[in-house]
Design an enzyme around this catalytic site. Structure first.
Site, PDB file in Angstrom:
ATOM      1  N   ASN A  85       0.839  -1.196   0.000  1.00 53.24           N
ATOM      2  CA  ASN A  85       0.000   0.000   0.000  1.00 53.24           C
ATOM      3  C   ASN A  85       0.880   1.254   0.000  1.00 53.24           C
ATOM      4  O   ASN A  85       2.105   1.170  -0.104  1.00 53.24           O
ATOM      5  CB  ASN A  85      -0.949  -0.045   1.199  1.00 53.24           C
ATOM      6  CG  ASN A  85      -2.314   0.519   0.854  1.00 53.24           C
ATOM      7  OD1 ASN A  85      -2.427   1.559   0.222  1.00 53.24           O
ATOM      8  ND2 ASN A  85      -3.356  -0.188   1.264  1.00 53.24           N
ATOM      9  N   HIS A 115      24.536   3.050  10.497  1.00 57.64           N
ATOM     10  CA  HIS A 115      25.708   3.924  10.555  1.00 57.64           C
ATOM     11  C   HIS A 115      26.527   3.594  11.795  1.00 57.64           C
ATOM     12  O   HIS A 115      26.002   3.041  12.775  1.00 57.64           O
ATOM     13  CB  HIS A 115      25.288   5.392  10.596  1.00 57.64           C
ATOM     14  CG  HIS A 115      24.514   5.833   9.406  1.00 57.64           C
ATOM     15  ND1 HIS A 115      25.105   6.319   8.268  1.00 57.64           N
ATOM     16  CD2 HIS A 115      23.183   5.845   9.175  1.00 57.64           C
ATOM     17  CE1 HIS A 115      24.164   6.624   7.376  1.00 57.64           C
ATOM     18  NE2 HIS A 115      22.992   6.337   7.903  1.00 57.64           N
ATOM     19  N   ALA A 161       0.162  -3.443  13.598  1.00 59.76           N
ATOM     20  CA  ALA A 161       0.396  -2.052  13.214  1.00 59.76           C
ATOM     21  C   ALA A 161       1.252  -1.325  14.245  1.00 59.76           C
ATOM     22  O   ALA A 161       1.089  -1.496  15.455  1.00 59.76           O
ATOM     23  CB  ALA A 161      -0.942  -1.334  13.049  1.00 59.76           C
ATOM     24  N   LYS A 181       7.382  -8.646  19.494  1.00 53.60           N
ATOM     25  CA  LYS A 181       7.573  -9.979  20.061  1.00 53.60           C
ATOM     26  C   LYS A 181       6.424 -10.875  19.625  1.00 53.60           C
ATOM     27  O   LYS A 181       5.301 -10.402  19.427  1.00 53.60           O
ATOM     28  CB  LYS A 181       7.625  -9.914  21.585  1.00 53.60           C
ATOM     29  CG  LYS A 181       8.805  -9.112  22.133  1.00 53.60           C
ATOM     30  CD  LYS A 181       8.771  -9.065  23.644  1.00 53.60           C
ATOM     31  CE  LYS A 181       9.950  -8.251  24.180  1.00 53.60           C
ATOM     32  NZ  LYS A 181       9.930  -8.170  25.668  1.00 53.60           N
ATOM     33  N   ARG A 184       1.466 -14.929  20.091  1.00 51.67           N
ATOM     34  CA  ARG A 184       0.849 -16.254  20.101  1.00 51.67           C
ATOM     35  C   ARG A 184       1.010 -16.897  18.732  1.00 51.67           C
ATOM     36  O   ARG A 184       1.271 -16.220  17.731  1.00 51.67           O
ATOM     37  CB  ARG A 184      -0.632 -16.182  20.472  1.00 51.67           C
ATOM     38  CG  ARG A 184      -1.517 -15.457  19.461  1.00 51.67           C
ATOM     39  CD  ARG A 184      -2.989 -15.591  19.836  1.00 51.67           C
ATOM     40  NE  ARG A 184      -3.869 -14.868  18.937  1.00 51.67           N
ATOM     41  CZ  ARG A 184      -4.339 -15.345  17.781  1.00 51.67           C
ATOM     42  NH1 ARG A 184      -3.972 -16.549  17.365  1.00 51.67           N
ATOM     43  NH2 ARG A 184      -5.163 -14.623  17.039  1.00 51.67           N
TER      44      ARG A 184
END
Length: 217
Positions: A85, A115, A161, A181, A184
């Site tokens: 998108n 960097h 998100a 993380k 489930r």
């Protein structure tokens, strides 16, 4: 040092700095991006032609919404049935490998570039390095996800998100957070319900049995 040698240094994660030859590579892809980001939204054939020039390789049925940005292009490979998108950004100093049937929401950033942390080195040399990013088949990256250098995301996983992916994510999980993380495993409940307390309609279950993926364009 030749341009080929410089590109090998980049791909290997070695410290390097931007030479005039590397800058010219970036300018060439920006010439193509300038054209792509100004196409008529309905010009699907024009999109396809330019994408095949921008990326190292693209599979069939690849679609990238306007606008998007990429640093080199020659280091990024897209699999089959890819959809991104608006406002995808890829900094591909090192290889970016994206599998089949990957879905990317708006404002996602995929970054291989880093960097030097030492301020003197950073200020006086302009030194950079790159670490590869790999995204497996059938991954969905939610809106505003950031993928950092050196990360691998396993197949079928979903990144929520706003997440920042700083370490590898295994296959077949829902992951989110900063840093992201695994929360489930994905499983039968996700087949039975498309969201909480909302059962998957029969028409979707019937189509899911098919071998044919959905093509957005």
């Amino acid at each position: 040092m030749t341009l080929e040698q410089e590109l090998k240094h980049m791909a290997n994660g070695d410290l390097y700095y931007q030479t005039p030859e590397l800058l010219e590579l970036r300018f060439k892809v920006r010439d193509l991006l300038y054209q792509y980001n100004r196409l008529n939204y309905r010009d699907l054939s024009g999109r396809k032609q330019l994408l095949s020039k921008i990326f190292k390789h693209i599979g069939h049925h690849c679609f990238v919404e306007i606008p998007f940005h990429i640093d080199y292009g020659i280091n990024t490979t897209l699999g089959e049935n890819f959809f991104a998108n608006n406002n995808l950004t890829i900094l591909d100093a090192a290889p970016v490998t994206i599998g089949n049937d990957v879905l990317i929401a708006p404002n996602v950033g995929i970054y291989t570039a880093g960097h030097a942390l030492d301020p003197q080195v950073r200020r006086k040399t302009g030194a950079e390095f790159g670490l590869p990013v790999t995204i497996g088949n059938n991954v969905w990256l939610g809106a505003n996800v950031t993928v950092t250098p050196g990360v691998t995301i396993g197949e079928n996983s979903v990144i929520g998100a706003g997440s920042v992916v700083t370490k590898d994510i295994p296959a077949n999980v829902l992951a989110y957070g900063d840093p992201a993380k695994a929360i489930r495993k994905l499983g039968q409940i996700d087949h039975n319900f498309y969201r909480q307390n909302q059962p998957m309609p029969q028409w979707a279950l019937d189509i899911a049995k098919s071998d044919q993926p959905f093509h957005r364009v």
